[in-house]
Design a protein around this motif. Sequence first.
Motif, PDB file in Angstrom:
ATOM      1  N   TYR A  36       0.562  -0.769   0.059  1.00  0.00           N
ATOM      2  CA  TYR A  36       0.019   0.297  -0.077  1.00  0.00           C
ATOM      3  C   TYR A  36       1.218   1.317  -0.529  1.00  0.00           C
ATOM      4  O   TYR A  36       1.933   1.082   0.705  1.00  0.00           O
ATOM      5  CB  TYR A  36      -1.111   0.010   1.517  1.00  0.00           C
ATOM      6  N   PRO A  44      -4.051   4.820   3.193  1.00  0.00           N
ATOM      7  CA  PRO A  44      -3.376   4.234   1.991  1.00  0.00           C
ATOM      8  C   PRO A  44      -4.624   3.224   0.810  1.00  0.00           C
ATOM      9  O   PRO A  44      -5.307   3.446   1.436  1.00  0.00           O
ATOM     10  CB  PRO A  44      -3.113   2.806   3.239  1.00  0.00           C
TER      11      PRO A  44
ATOM     12  N   TYR B  33     -13.300  -2.459   8.668  1.00  0.00           N
ATOM     13  CA  TYR B  33     -12.300  -2.362   9.301  1.00  0.00           C
ATOM     14  C   TYR B  33     -12.167  -1.323  10.482  1.00  0.00           C
ATOM     15  O   TYR B  33     -12.964  -0.035   9.359  1.00  0.00           O
ATOM     16  CB  TYR B  33     -11.268  -2.725   8.860  1.00  0.00           C
ATOM     17  N   TYR B  35      -8.810   0.733  11.850  1.00  0.00           N
ATOM     18  CA  TYR B  35      -7.571   0.818  12.131  1.00  0.00           C
ATOM     19  C   TYR B  35      -7.312   2.775  12.791  1.00  0.00           C
ATOM     20  O   TYR B  35      -8.439   3.790  12.644  1.00  0.00           O
ATOM     21  CB  TYR B  35      -6.979   1.641  11.051  1.00  0.00           C
ATOM     22  N   LEU B  43       0.386   1.448  11.522  1.00  0.00           N
ATOM     23  CA  LEU B  43      -1.004   1.136  11.274  1.00  0.00           C
ATOM     24  C   LEU B  43      -1.846  -0.137  12.412  1.00  0.00           C
ATOM     25  O   LEU B  43      -1.278  -1.068  12.202  1.00  0.00           O
ATOM     26  CB  LEU B  43      -1.063   1.248   9.799  1.00  0.00           C
ATOM     27  N   ILE B  45      -4.852  -2.202  13.382  1.00  0.00           N
ATOM     28  CA  ILE B  45      -6.402  -2.891  13.564  1.00  0.00           C
ATOM     29  C   ILE B  45      -6.912  -2.674  14.594  1.00  0.00           C
ATOM     30  O   ILE B  45      -6.538  -2.645  16.253  1.00  0.00           O
ATOM     31  CB  ILE B  45      -6.331  -4.227  13.167  1.00  0.00           C
ATOM     32  N   SER B  48     -12.744  -5.474  13.323  1.00  0.00           N
ATOM     33  CA  SER B  48     -13.154  -5.832  12.273  1.00  0.00           C
ATOM     34  C   SER B  48     -14.454  -6.698  12.108  1.00  0.00           C
ATOM     35  O   SER B  48     -14.962  -6.835  12.688  1.00  0.00           O
ATOM     36  CB  SER B  48     -11.792  -7.003  11.082  1.00  0.00           C
ATOM     37  N   ILE B  55     -15.903  -9.671  13.848  1.00  0.00           N
ATOM     38  CA  ILE B  55     -14.971 -10.366  13.715  1.00  0.00           C
ATOM     39  C   ILE B  55     -14.283 -10.007  14.550  1.00  0.00           C
ATOM     40  O   ILE B  55     -13.619 -11.133  15.529  1.00  0.00           O
ATOM     41  CB  ILE B  55     -14.987 -10.313  12.284  1.00  0.00           C
ATOM     42  N   ILE B  56     -13.291  -9.479  14.688  1.00  0.00           N
ATOM     43  CA  ILE B  56     -11.877  -8.802  15.630  1.00  0.00           C
ATOM     44  C   ILE B  56     -12.577  -7.817  16.498  1.00  0.00           C
ATOM     45  O   ILE B  56     -12.291  -6.995  16.329  1.00  0.00           O
ATOM     46  CB  ILE B  56     -10.517  -8.581  14.834  1.00  0.00           C
ATOM     47  N   GLU B  58      -9.561  -5.693  18.642  1.00  0.00           N
ATOM     48  CA  GLU B  58      -7.523  -6.093  18.952  1.00  0.00           C
ATOM     49  C   GLU B  58      -7.722  -5.708  20.542  1.00  0.00           C
ATOM     50  O   GLU B  58      -6.269  -4.262  20.191  1.00  0.00           O
ATOM     51  CB  GLU B  58      -7.036  -5.603  17.964  1.00  0.00           C
ATOM     52  N   PHE B  90      -8.773   5.102  10.274  1.00  0.00           N
ATOM     53  CA  PHE B  90      -9.384   4.895   9.244  1.00  0.00           C
ATOM     54  C   PHE B  90     -10.409   3.440   9.651  1.00  0.00           C
ATOM     55  O   PHE B  90     -10.111   3.007  10.047  1.00  0.00           O
ATOM     56  CB  PHE B  90      -8.123   4.239   8.519  1.00  0.00           C
ATOM     57  N   GLU B  96     -13.045  -9.952  -1.087  1.00  0.00           N
ATOM     58  CA  GLU B  96     -12.491 -11.670  -0.226  1.00  0.00           C
ATOM     59  C   GLU B  96     -11.391 -11.840   0.172  1.00  0.00           C
ATOM     60  O   GLU B  96     -10.632 -12.987   0.928  1.00  0.00           O
ATOM     61  CB  GLU B  96     -13.582 -12.566  -0.940  1.00  0.00           C
ATOM     62  N   ASP B  98      -9.294 -10.134   1.652  1.00  0.00           N
ATOM     63  CA  ASP B  98      -8.821  -9.005   1.922  1.00  0.00           C
ATOM     64  C   ASP B  98      -7.530  -7.930   1.327  1.00  0.00           C
ATOM     65  O   ASP B  98      -7.651  -6.949   2.031  1.00  0.00           O
ATOM     66  CB  ASP B  98      -7.398  -9.202   2.889  1.00  0.00           C
ATOM     67  N   THR B  99      -7.769  -7.475   0.323  1.00  0.00           N
ATOM     68  CA  THR B  99      -7.513  -5.892  -0.305  1.00  0.00           C
ATOM     69  C   THR B  99      -8.465  -5.171   0.529  1.00  0.00           C
ATOM     70  O   THR B  99      -9.834  -4.807  -0.185  1.00  0.00           O
ATOM     71  CB  THR B  99      -7.223  -6.535  -1.826  1.00  0.00           C
ATOM     72  N   GLN B 100      -7.679  -4.480   0.761  1.00  0.00           N
ATOM     73  CA  GLN B 100      -8.705  -2.748   1.256  1.00  0.00           C
ATOM     74  C   GLN B 100      -8.525  -1.467   0.916  1.00  0.00           C
ATOM     75  O   GLN B 100      -7.450  -1.226  -0.024  1.00  0.00           O
ATOM     76  CB  GLN B 100      -7.983  -3.035   2.729  1.00  0.00           C
ATOM     77  N   TYR B 101      -9.575  -1.469   1.638  1.00  0.00           N
ATOM     78  CA  TYR B 101     -10.337   0.278   0.825  1.00  0.00           C
ATOM     79  C   TYR B 101      -9.914   1.007   1.301  1.00  0.00           C
ATOM     80  O   TYR B 101     -11.218   1.096   2.416  1.00  0.00           O
ATOM     81  CB  TYR B 101     -10.882   0.499  -0.709  1.00  0.00           C
ATOM     82  N   PHE B 102      -9.148   2.116   1.742  1.00  0.00           N
ATOM     83  CA  PHE B 102      -9.352   2.971   2.789  1.00  0.00           C
ATOM     84  C   PHE B 102      -9.840   3.722   2.677  1.00  0.00           C
ATOM     85  O   PHE B 102      -9.712   4.318   1.049  1.00  0.00           O
ATOM     86  CB  PHE B 102      -7.840   3.427   3.804  1.00  0.00           C
TER      87      PHE B 102
END
Lengths: 111, 111
Positions: A36, A44, B33, B35, B43, B45, B48, B55-56, B58, B90, B96, B98-102
């Motif tokens: 990223y 990012p 997510y 962050y 960064l 997390i 999620s 799910i998560i 942290e 963020f 699916e 996990d390529t992420q779009y912020f």
Amino acid sequence: QKEVEQDPGPLSVPEGAIVSLNCTYSNSAFQYFMWYRQYSRKGPELLMYTYSSGNKEDGRFTAQVDKSSKYISLFIRDSQPSDSATYLCAMWIPNAGKSTFGDGTTLTVKP
Amino acid sequence: DTAVSQTPKYLVTQMGNDKSIKCEQNLGHDTMYWYKQDSKKFLKIMFSYNNKELIINETVPNRFSPKSPDKAHLNLHINSLELGDSAVYFCASSTETDTQYFGPGTRLTVL
């Protein structure tokens, strides 16, 4: 020890240089590898995404993955001042629920 | 046609106050997510969600409470703000693999 270690930087290079940004990881379960780019005061954005060992090229950018050595790199050819940003590597285990990010390397390309 | 949007962009508030940040994505992703990015650009997390389900988490203080009214929205409510909460937050959504779009980030300053 962190699961993902990224060369800390900062890195400063002259315009036109070849840049190498590197991450190592300890968990062999990582299967997807991302880079990223984050410009100052922005979110990012996904730059490169790869699954298998080997090289993946996109314009001036090449992502390299060596699963046997647990090492990934991002190469930038003919670097431009517009490449100045923080670069974050990220890795994902399917069904893990999250990616693990490196701490980022800040790159400055000087005209 | 913004993919991931956050409001507000800037938030300045006093210690002890309660504030919320909103996030919306129009990409049709199931996973979202939150962050936190500190002054060193690390960064981290926080949460999620997948299809509105947590799910998560942290090990985030329970002063932080995410809420997902539907899979396109993930809001973050923060109670009793502390100085150490100052950071950029963020929101992201992911495919699916996990390529992420912020989102563009929310810069929170606690005085």
